[in-house]
Design a protein around this motif. Structure first.
Motif, PDB file in Angstrom:
ATOM      1  N   GLY A   7      31.897  26.852  24.900  1.00  0.00           N
ATOM      2  CA  GLY A   7      32.458  26.862  26.238  1.00  0.00           C
ATOM      3  C   GLY A   7      32.479  28.238  26.858  1.00  0.00           C
ATOM      4  O   GLY A   7      32.011  29.225  26.264  1.00  0.00           O
ATOM      5  N   HIS A   8      33.034  28.318  28.082  1.00  0.00           N
ATOM      6  CA  HIS A   8      33.095  29.570  28.840  1.00  0.00           C
ATOM      7  C   HIS A   8      34.553  29.840  29.209  1.00  0.00           C
ATOM      8  O   HIS A   8      35.110  29.193  30.091  1.00  0.00           O
ATOM      9  N   SER A   9      35.138  30.787  28.540  1.00  0.00           N
ATOM     10  CA  SER A   9      36.561  31.077  28.708  1.00  0.00           C
ATOM     11  C   SER A   9      36.887  31.583  30.113  1.00  0.00           C
ATOM     12  O   SER A   9      36.167  32.415  30.675  1.00  0.00           O
TER      13      SER A   9
ATOM     14  N   LYS B 227      35.646  35.144  32.079  1.00  0.00           N
ATOM     15  CA  LYS B 227      35.159  35.165  33.471  1.00  0.00           C
ATOM     16  C   LYS B 227      35.955  36.155  34.311  1.00  0.00           C
ATOM     17  O   LYS B 227      35.431  36.730  35.267  1.00  0.00           O
ATOM     18  N   ALA B 228      37.233  36.364  33.934  1.00  0.00           N
ATOM     19  CA  ALA B 228      38.101  37.294  34.666  1.00  0.00           C
ATOM     20  C   ALA B 228      37.966  38.721  34.166  1.00  0.00           C
ATOM     21  O   ALA B 228      38.712  39.608  34.607  1.00  0.00           O
TER      22      ALA B 228
ATOM     23  N   ASN C  37      39.575  26.770  28.501  1.00  0.00           N
ATOM     24  CA  ASN C  37      40.876  27.015  29.131  1.00  0.00           C
ATOM     25  C   ASN C  37      41.611  28.233  28.571  1.00  0.00           C
ATOM     26  O   ASN C  37      42.788  28.433  28.884  1.00  0.00           O
ATOM     27  N   LEU C  38      40.932  29.033  27.781  1.00  0.00           N
ATOM     28  CA  LEU C  38      41.579  30.212  27.188  1.00  0.00           C
ATOM     29  C   LEU C  38      41.595  31.345  28.212  1.00  0.00           C
ATOM     30  O   LEU C  38      40.564  31.908  28.565  1.00  0.00           O
TER      31      LEU C  38
ATOM     32  N   ARG D  50      39.819  47.505  29.891  1.00  0.00           N
ATOM     33  CA  ARG D  50      40.296  48.488  30.870  1.00  0.00           C
ATOM     34  C   ARG D  50      40.004  48.021  32.295  1.00  0.00           C
ATOM     35  O   ARG D  50      40.846  48.138  33.198  1.00  0.00           O
ATOM     36  N   ALA D  51      38.832  47.422  32.466  1.00  0.00           N
ATOM     37  CA  ALA D  51      38.460  46.928  33.803  1.00  0.00           C
ATOM     38  C   ALA D  51      39.357  45.777  34.223  1.00  0.00           C
ATOM     39  O   ALA D  51      39.771  45.677  35.390  1.00  0.00           O
ATOM     40  N   ALA D  52      39.665  44.891  33.255  1.00  0.00           N
ATOM     41  CA  ALA D  52      40.526  43.743  33.575  1.00  0.00           C
ATOM     42  C   ALA D  52      41.940  44.201  33.919  1.00  0.00           C
ATOM     43  O   ALA D  52      42.579  43.650  34.815  1.00  0.00           O
ATOM     44  N   ARG D  53      42.435  45.225  33.208  1.00  0.00           N
ATOM     45  CA  ARG D  53      43.771  45.749  33.515  1.00  0.00           C
ATOM     46  C   ARG D  53      43.808  46.354  34.916  1.00  0.00           C
ATOM     47  O   ARG D  53      44.778  46.186  35.667  1.00  0.00           O
TER      48      ARG D  53
END
Length: 216
Positions: free
Chosen positions: A134-136, A140-141, A171-172, A205-208
């Motif tokens: 699957g694709h978490s 994706k975020a 859904n993770l 770091r990018a997500a934060r």
């Protein structure tokens, strides 16, 4: 679970000298456990390689010593896959699984192998590889997927044990984990601690940075 064909030779001579001689021939000493439990004293004729190990209450367990070649087990050992072993030892023919492999600490040569006889009535405990599909949402975020446990320990009849445990991660979310207690597989009992983390989507770091900007 796939089946692996393996032939062994009953081993009569035991002891350290015999083991050294076996390994010089590029053979591996092995033992088959989990055999028939019998009443003691046992008066029937044993097959070549078989011996009785007394357990308790005048009962004994039939154990079989044998040898196998390094070439014969190469594709059984050096693989992430798991197998049910269709094992032939002289006149003895059983289904088994690999229970333990001992390696030399320096050259990684196989020193000894333990097999466990199995049947379609008695459950066994076995480690099974984990496969994520699957694709978490968290990936994706901008998160990073991390597989924390590559194998899980399960208990079941050997015919019900799959080649791998497939876990859907659609859904993770970002910063979330999937624990053993979140999983369920029909016919299998997972033996690992329920709070053990199987996989997670970790914040990068990018997500934060993206989270901080969206929070302003």
């Amino acid at each position: 679970m796939k089946t692996f064909q393996l032939e062994g030779t009953p081993r009569i001579d035991l002891g350290k000298k015999a083991v050294k001689a076996i390994r010089k021939q590029d053979l591996i000493p092995a033992v088959l456990n989990g055999g028939e439990i019998v009443e003691m004293p046992y008066n029937k004729t044993l097959k070549a390689g078989e011996k009785i190990v007394e357990i308790a209450n005048n009962k004994g367990l039939i154990v079989t010593d044998f040898t196998i070649s390094n070439d014969a087990v190469r594709k059984l050992i050096y693989t992430p896959e798991i197998f049910a072993v269709d094992l032939t030892i002289g006149e003895k023919k059983v289904m088994a699984v690999v229970k333990d492999v001992q390696f030399h600490p320096v050259n990684d040569r196989i020193l000894h192998m333990d097999f466990l006889e199995v049947n379609d009535k008695k459950p066994i405990v076995m480690e099974v590889p984990v496969a994520l599909e699957g694709h978490s949402e968290g990936v994706k975020a901008g998160g990073k997927l991390s597989l924390e446990m590559r194998k899980l320990k399960v208990k079941a009849i050997y015919t019900q044990i799959p080649e791998k445990l497939v876990i859907n991660i659609d859904n993770l979310g970002l910063g979330k984990t999937m624990q053993v207690g979140d999983l369920h597989f029909e016919g299998l009992e997972i033996m690992n601690a329920k709070n053990a983390v199987v996989c997670a989507v970790k914040l990068t770091r990018a997500a934060r940075g993206a989270q901080a900007k969206s929070g302003k």
